[in-house]
Structure formats: C-alpha cells, structure tokens
Design a protein around this motif. Structure first.
Motif: not given
Length: 313
Positions: A224-230, A262-265
């Motif tokens: 949502x806030x662009x934080x999933x990968x970090x 969700x975080x994209x695979x």
C-alpha cells in the motif's frame, strides 16, 4: 532479444534460499468484483506451479455469502485433481464447517486466519479475538488428527484502519496463542501495508523472545505504501526464509478497504535473483503467467517488474 535479468551481486546478509508461499490464487483473487471462472483459477494454479512455485494456497472454504469469488473452492480442487492436494497446496478454512468441506475435497494442508485486533476480528470473523481462538481450536486439533499441515495467519500485525497502531506485545500474544493450538507455521500479515523496517525488526525480536522460532514464521506484506519489498529484506536479514507473495501483485483484503495488493511475486524474485538467492522460480515463465492472468482480469498487472519487463526500454 532475451528477457532482461538483474546483475547478480551476492548479499551475504541474506539467506542463500527462500521459500515463496504463493497467495495469488486465493488472497489475490478474493476481492475481484467479477467472478473468475473455476477453469481459469485452476489454469492459473497450474501455470504458477510450472513456473516453479512449489507452495501455492489454492482457495478458501469460506461461506460463499462472505466471499462469492471463492464459492467454487471444491470445483477448483476437483479440476486440479492431485495437483491441488498435498502439504504444498494449503486452503484457507475459517471454521469447522469449512474444514469439513476441505477434508471432503481431500486437501493436505489448511490455514486459519486470525486477527491481532478486536475490531478486525469482529468485522472479519464476527467474533472477539478470544472467541476466534476458541473457534480455531477444534479446527487445528482435527486437522492435526487428519495428518494435515496447518498454518496460522495473524492479520493487522502492524496497524489497523479502525484502531490505529497495534502494540507489538498484543501481536505476539495472539501469535503465541495460535501457535499453542498446534500450528506448524505462523504468517505475520501487514494487512494495510503500514509496516516499516524498524517495526518489522521489533516484532520479529519480540516473537523470538517469546520462544516462537523464525524458522516457523513467514511474512506477508502489502505494498500500500510501497514498503513490502524493503520490509521483506529486513525480515530475511533477521532469519525469516518464508515469504508470502502474489503473482502479478494481485489482491488485498475485502474487509479492509485501504488494503491494496500483496507484494508481487515477480518483484520478490527479481530482488532475490539479484542478491544470488535461490527461489526455484523461473521468472520468465512466471511473467508470462501473470501477463496471461492480467488479460483474464482485463487490466494491467500492478507488479513493477511485470510492467518493466513487458514494456522494456
């Protein structure tokens, strides 16, 4: 021209390999407004498996009135046959009735879906946190007796749209109670995508202090806030090796309107490949699968890597 791939520079602070727990077929599709045909769902699962995704959550045996998109759970599993069974093909079950239907379908693994907050437990499960744990107890006991692998999700681990910040110890308390029921694995859900790196580290430390091993723990971040990968990278540096993600970045949560995908695979696999980490996934094959699914849904994939590789400079 061959597909662009990341330059590999091994990162010694990260694990040498991870397990991707693919949620696109269930969490990814559950909020779609138009119902996706069972045949398309089964084909999506087959294509993801052939791309190397070993663990795929296939569907959910929820009341069809709650999530009409997943009313065809038994049909999807019937179409998949043996491909939809076994310990690497979990299904979500909310209660004993859902478990009955899952056992009839011959599943080999189930997941239950708890909440770290009272408000979300009420909105999602129509119960308090205590009542939801009581509801899950016989589900886990019967699943274990039937020889099934069991996962316990805790949602709203990092923030709740109604209650705001969620105290870390409150999350740990609910996580401990789920694991005490007999779950094999715990998945920490950032349902509205508000987690940041320090918060992730704090929660993982607190779980370890309570005796919940990180080898039993997975992370489930929303972007949502662009934080999933970090946030995922922080978790991996802490010792997590199981990451939930969704092919093409599909999904959200039907009971939390601010929850985006969700975080994209593909984004996860690109980052892992660049760091020299094994995932077992063929990125090119997965890319074509997500592009195909985006066509079925009639809109472009939200995954940054899918967009970049299908529209190369």
């Amino acid at each position: 021209m061959s597909m662009r791939t990341p330059q590999v520079e091994a990162d010694p602070t990260l694990p040498s390999e991870i397990t991707i727990y693919e949620v696109g077929a269930r969490d990814g599709l559950q909020n779609e407004k138009s119902v996706v045909p069972a045949q398309v769902k089964a084909e999506f699962i087959r294509r993801m498996a052939s791309a190397g995704l070993a663990t795929i959550e296939t569907t959910s045996f929820v009341n069809p009135q709650w999530v009409p998109q997943l009313a065809d759970a038994a049909e999807v599993l019937e179409l998949l046959g043996d491909e939809g069974r076994g310990p690497r093909r979990p299904v979500l079950v909310p209660n004993e009735r859902g478990l009955d239907r899952a056992l009839e379908a011959g599943v080999g693994a189930v997941a239950i879906f708890g909440s770290a907050t009272e408000t979300f437990a009420r909105k999602n499960l129509n119960r308090s946190v205590d009542e939801s744990i009581d509801m899950f107890r016989p589900v886990v006991e019967r699943s274990r007796e039937a020889g099934l692998w069991v996962r316990g999700y805790v949602s709203m681990c990092f923030g709740d749209p109604w209650e705001g910040p969620v105290p870390v110890q409150q999350v740990v308390d609910v996580a401990e109670r789920l694991m005490d029921l007999g779950c094999d694995q715990l998945s920490l859900g950032d349902t509205i995508g508000v987690a940041t790196s320090g918060h992730v580290a704090h929660l993982l430390d607190a779980l370890q202090e309570r005796g919940i091993g990180l080898d039993q723990t997975a992370v489930h971040f929303h972007d949502t806030y662009g934080q999933a990968l970090s946030n995922t990278l922080v978790a991996l540096r802490h010792g997590i090796t199981v990451v939930d993600s969704s092919a093409g970045g599909l999904g959200g949560c039907p009971y939390a309107e601010s929850a985006t995908g969700n975080l994209a695979t593909e984004d996860l696999v690109w980052a892992m490949e660049g760091a020299g980490i094994r995932t077992g996934v063929d990125l090119e094959s997965l890319l074509s699968t997500s592009s195909w699914m985006a066509q079925q849904l009639g809109r472009p994939s939200p995954s940054a890597v899918v967009r970049a590789l299908t529209n190369p400079l």
